[in-house]
Design a protein around this motif. Sequence first.
Motif, PDB file in Angstrom:
ATOM      1  N   ARG A 243       0.837  -1.203   0.000  1.00 10.78           N
ATOM      2  CA  ARG A 243       0.000   0.000   0.000  1.00 10.78           C
ATOM      3  C   ARG A 243       0.872   1.252   0.000  1.00 10.78           C
ATOM      4  O   ARG A 243       0.597   2.221  -0.710  1.00 10.78           O
ATOM      5  N   PHE A 244       1.939   1.224   0.795  1.00  4.55           N
ATOM      6  CA  PHE A 244       2.827   2.388   0.842  1.00  4.55           C
ATOM      7  C   PHE A 244       3.527   2.597  -0.493  1.00  4.55           C
ATOM      8  O   PHE A 244       3.635   3.723  -0.987  1.00  4.55           O
ATOM      9  N   VAL A 245       4.001   1.512  -1.088  1.00  6.98           N
ATOM     10  CA  VAL A 245       4.768   1.630  -2.328  1.00  6.98           C
ATOM     11  C   VAL A 245       3.879   2.048  -3.499  1.00  6.98           C
ATOM     12  O   VAL A 245       4.346   2.688  -4.436  1.00  6.98           O
ATOM     13  N   ARG A 246       2.599   1.712  -3.441  1.00  2.00           N
ATOM     14  CA  ARG A 246       1.694   2.197  -4.487  1.00  2.00           C
ATOM     15  C   ARG A 246       1.431   3.684  -4.326  1.00  2.00           C
ATOM     16  O   ARG A 246       1.259   4.397  -5.302  1.00  2.00           O
ATOM     17  N   GLY A 247       1.383   4.157  -3.075  1.00  2.00           N
ATOM     18  CA  GLY A 247       1.367   5.580  -2.768  1.00  2.00           C
ATOM     19  C   GLY A 247       0.265   6.384  -3.423  1.00  2.00           C
ATOM     20  O   GLY A 247      -0.628   5.865  -4.070  1.00  2.00           O
ATOM     21  N   GLY A 268      11.977 -15.177   2.364  1.00  2.00           N
ATOM     22  CA  GLY A 268      13.153 -16.032   2.329  1.00  2.00           C
ATOM     23  C   GLY A 268      12.891 -17.515   2.417  1.00  2.00           C
ATOM     24  O   GLY A 268      13.806 -18.309   2.225  1.00  2.00           O
ATOM     25  N   LEU A 269      11.661 -17.936   2.720  1.00  2.00           N
ATOM     26  CA  LEU A 269      11.372 -19.365   2.756  1.00  2.00           C
ATOM     27  C   LEU A 269      11.254 -19.887   1.334  1.00  2.00           C
ATOM     28  O   LEU A 269      10.593 -19.281   0.490  1.00  2.00           O
ATOM     29  N   GLU A 270      11.875 -21.024   1.062  1.00  2.00           N
ATOM     30  CA  GLU A 270      11.946 -21.494  -0.319  1.00  2.00           C
ATOM     31  C   GLU A 270      10.579 -21.894  -0.858  1.00  2.00           C
ATOM     32  O   GLU A 270      10.170 -21.480  -1.939  1.00  2.00           O
ATOM     33  N   TYR A 271       9.843 -22.712  -0.105  1.00  2.00           N
ATOM     34  CA  TYR A 271       8.579 -23.215  -0.622  1.00  2.00           C
ATOM     35  C   TYR A 271       7.365 -22.650   0.102  1.00  2.00           C
ATOM     36  O   TYR A 271       6.256 -22.734  -0.379  1.00  2.00           O
ATOM     37  N   GLY A 272       7.561 -22.081   1.284  1.00  2.00           N
ATOM     38  CA  GLY A 272       6.476 -21.368   1.955  1.00  2.00           C
ATOM     39  C   GLY A 272       6.628 -19.884   1.704  1.00  2.00           C
ATOM     40  O   GLY A 272       6.308 -19.063   2.548  1.00  2.00           O
ATOM     41  N   TYR A 273       7.137 -19.556   0.518  1.00  2.00           N
ATOM     42  CA  TYR A 273       7.554 -18.190   0.195  1.00  2.00           C
ATOM     43  C   TYR A 273       6.370 -17.225   0.171  1.00  2.00           C
ATOM     44  O   TYR A 273       5.319 -17.519  -0.391  1.00  2.00           O
ATOM     45  N   VAL A 274       6.554 -16.067   0.803  1.00  2.00           N
ATOM     46  CA  VAL A 274       5.595 -14.974   0.719  1.00  2.00           C
ATOM     47  C   VAL A 274       6.281 -13.814   0.017  1.00  2.00           C
ATOM     48  O   VAL A 274       7.319 -13.330   0.471  1.00  2.00           O
ATOM     49  N   ARG A 275       5.731 -13.401  -1.099  1.00  2.00           N
ATOM     50  CA  ARG A 275       6.294 -12.273  -1.831  1.00  2.00           C
ATOM     51  C   ARG A 275       5.645 -10.995  -1.320  1.00  2.00           C
ATOM     52  O   ARG A 275       4.472 -10.752  -1.526  1.00  2.00           O
ATOM     53  N   TYR A 276       6.439 -10.162  -0.642  1.00  2.00           N
ATOM     54  CA  TYR A 276       5.921  -8.891  -0.155  1.00  2.00           C
ATOM     55  C   TYR A 276       5.727  -7.895  -1.297  1.00  2.00           C
ATOM     56  O   TYR A 276       4.774  -7.122  -1.302  1.00  2.00           O
ATOM     57  N   LEU A 277       6.663  -7.905  -2.248  1.00  2.00           N
ATOM     58  CA  LEU A 277       6.641  -6.888  -3.297  1.00  2.00           C
ATOM     59  C   LEU A 277       7.262  -7.438  -4.570  1.00  2.00           C
ATOM     60  O   LEU A 277       8.290  -8.107  -4.533  1.00  2.00           O
ATOM     61  N   GLY A 278       6.619  -7.153  -5.698  1.00  2.00           N
ATOM     62  CA  GLY A 278       7.158  -7.478  -7.008  1.00  2.00           C
ATOM     63  C   GLY A 278       7.331  -6.219  -7.828  1.00  2.00           C
ATOM     64  O   GLY A 278       6.865  -5.133  -7.455  1.00  2.00           O
ATOM     65  N   LEU A 279       7.977  -6.339  -8.960  1.00  2.00           N
ATOM     66  CA  LEU A 279       8.284  -5.168  -9.780  1.00  2.00           C
ATOM     67  C   LEU A 279       7.034  -4.389 -10.177  1.00  2.00           C
ATOM     68  O   LEU A 279       7.026  -3.157 -10.162  1.00  2.00           O
ATOM     69  N   ASN A 280       5.971  -5.093 -10.522  1.00  2.00           N
ATOM     70  CA  ASN A 280       4.762  -4.424 -10.994  1.00  2.00           C
ATOM     71  C   ASN A 280       3.938  -3.791  -9.876  1.00  2.00           C
ATOM     72  O   ASN A 280       2.945  -3.118 -10.146  1.00  2.00           O
ATOM     73  N   ASP A 281       4.334  -4.028  -8.622  1.00  2.00           N
ATOM     74  CA  ASP A 281       3.618  -3.418  -7.498  1.00  2.00           C
ATOM     75  C   ASP A 281       4.014  -1.966  -7.275  1.00  2.00           C
ATOM     76  O   ASP A 281       3.363  -1.252  -6.508  1.00  2.00           O
ATOM     77  N   VAL A 282       5.085  -1.524  -7.912  1.00  2.00           N
ATOM     78  CA  VAL A 282       5.644  -0.198  -7.631  1.00  2.00           C
ATOM     79  C   VAL A 282       4.984   0.864  -8.499  1.00  2.00           C
ATOM     80  O   VAL A 282       4.941   0.745  -9.724  1.00  2.00           O
ATOM     81  N   THR A 283       4.453   1.893  -7.855  1.00  2.00           N
ATOM     82  CA  THR A 283       3.947   3.069  -8.564  1.00  2.00           C
ATOM     83  C   THR A 283       4.401   4.304  -7.792  1.00  2.00           C
ATOM     84  O   THR A 283       5.168   4.208  -6.844  1.00  2.00           O
ATOM     85  N   CYS A 284       3.947   5.462  -8.192  1.00  2.00           N
ATOM     86  CA  CYS A 284       4.209   6.712  -7.475  1.00  2.00           C
ATOM     87  C   CYS A 284       5.567   7.307  -7.840  1.00  2.00           C
ATOM     88  O   CYS A 284       6.212   6.886  -8.791  1.00  2.00           O
ATOM     89  N   CYS A 285       5.967   8.261  -7.102  1.00  2.00           N
ATOM     90  CA  CYS A 285       7.189   9.019  -7.408  1.00  2.00           C
ATOM     91  C   CYS A 285       8.214   8.789  -6.298  1.00  2.00           C
ATOM     92  O   CYS A 285       7.901   8.971  -5.127  1.00  2.00           O
ATOM     93  N   TRP A 286       9.425   8.423  -6.666  1.00  2.00           N
ATOM     94  CA  TRP A 286      10.421   8.029  -5.675  1.00  2.00           C
ATOM     95  C   TRP A 286      11.707   8.822  -5.845  1.00  2.00           C
ATOM     96  O   TRP A 286      12.216   8.982  -6.945  1.00  2.00           O
ATOM     97  N   LYS A 287      12.203   9.295  -4.713  1.00  2.00           N
ATOM     98  CA  LYS A 287      13.437  10.076  -4.686  1.00  2.00           C
ATOM     99  C   LYS A 287      14.601   9.284  -4.097  1.00  2.00           C
ATOM    100  O   LYS A 287      15.743   9.440  -4.514  1.00  2.00           O
ATOM    101  N   PHE A 288      14.301   8.460  -3.076  1.00  2.00           N
ATOM    102  CA  PHE A 288      15.353   7.714  -2.384  1.00  2.00           C
ATOM    103  C   PHE A 288      14.868   6.286  -2.165  1.00  2.00           C
ATOM    104  O   PHE A 288      13.818   6.065  -1.549  1.00  2.00           O
TER     105      PHE A 288
END
Length: 377
Positions: A243-247, A268-288
Amino acid sequence: MILRIVYPYTDENEKYFIDTDKKYIDLIVSKYVPNDYNIIEVKPILDGFHQIICLKDNQYDITNYYDSYKITVDFKTHTVLGFNQCHEYIVNGLPKIDRNEAMEIAINYCENNNIKFNYSGIPLIELEVRKENDYFENNSLEGLNDIDLEIYANRQLERPLHCSYVVTFDDFSVLVDAYTGEIIGGDEFAASKDGASYYGTHKGKNTKYFTSSASNINSILNSLGYNSYTDSADNDNGVSLRRFVRGDGNNYAFAFSGHASPISLGNGLEYGYVRYLGLNDVTCCWKFVFLNGCNTAEDTRWRDAFGISGSSNGKIFLGWYKGIKLGTMLDFTGNLKHQVRRNPSKTFYSNVLRAIEKPGTYYYIRFWGDKNISGRV
């Protein structure tokens, strides 16, 4: 079935395997998942594998990621690599209060506690299973040592789950227990916080290497002038982080400390993996942006997703171009925090160079962006 397929790549081969394997997905789900669970997402994770996520139907329209099935598959070989089921919270019964009552409770709480809030029109109200948090408790991580930080992070993970109304005003949300009307926490984003430093887990547990690294980076953001905060991505499986990264145009600084790859940030779990963020999740304007995890600067995909290039003016991206040891991550963020505080008038790039001058240690850190900025970018 409801099926939402996420495409994070432009790679046509990757897309081919998704488009042509819907029958395989249905076959796997029918074999491993009870009929009262629906497919919600099919999304890529590490090494070209994909994860099928199924949530249980409920007549109350409650979103509950804590009663789910996740199946990790390799579409290329039609192989099931992992199977994970979570039944931490089962929805039982209709909420005792309705949406209007939840909104009134949230507004009254803010007014009685002198919490400023604004909303345009009617606040957004969603019914979700969420973890209780300390948003309104005003806890500060500044000054905590590594052990205390790890204890704090573990306490957050142990907090109970609630069926809750998420009452969202213009710049933050209030979580209201849907059965008792109790305030169980909140979320803040966009207009009130312009920076965030998140951390993940290591083998399903908190570790000082990630919690303390995130705290160090948050101190750096504060020193640069950002109104930022530190939080766990694992508390809600990355919901708040995404939610924050979509901004909404007011978020400028983002950092993550944890397990990562050139395409995802996760637990970091190999098979119980939870993806917090992927490339397509990023929107908005970023400086740092500082992605403090393995291989985040191996190529330009993360940098490009955040809209930062090697020649960007007024923007900075930091990442690692190889796999790194956990101690190195923590060591570097501590050194960088010290240099930024000690040399506030110097350029950020020069402080990065000072941070990696520690004898006997080589950092696979990569800097992209403006090398002439000092202070807030």
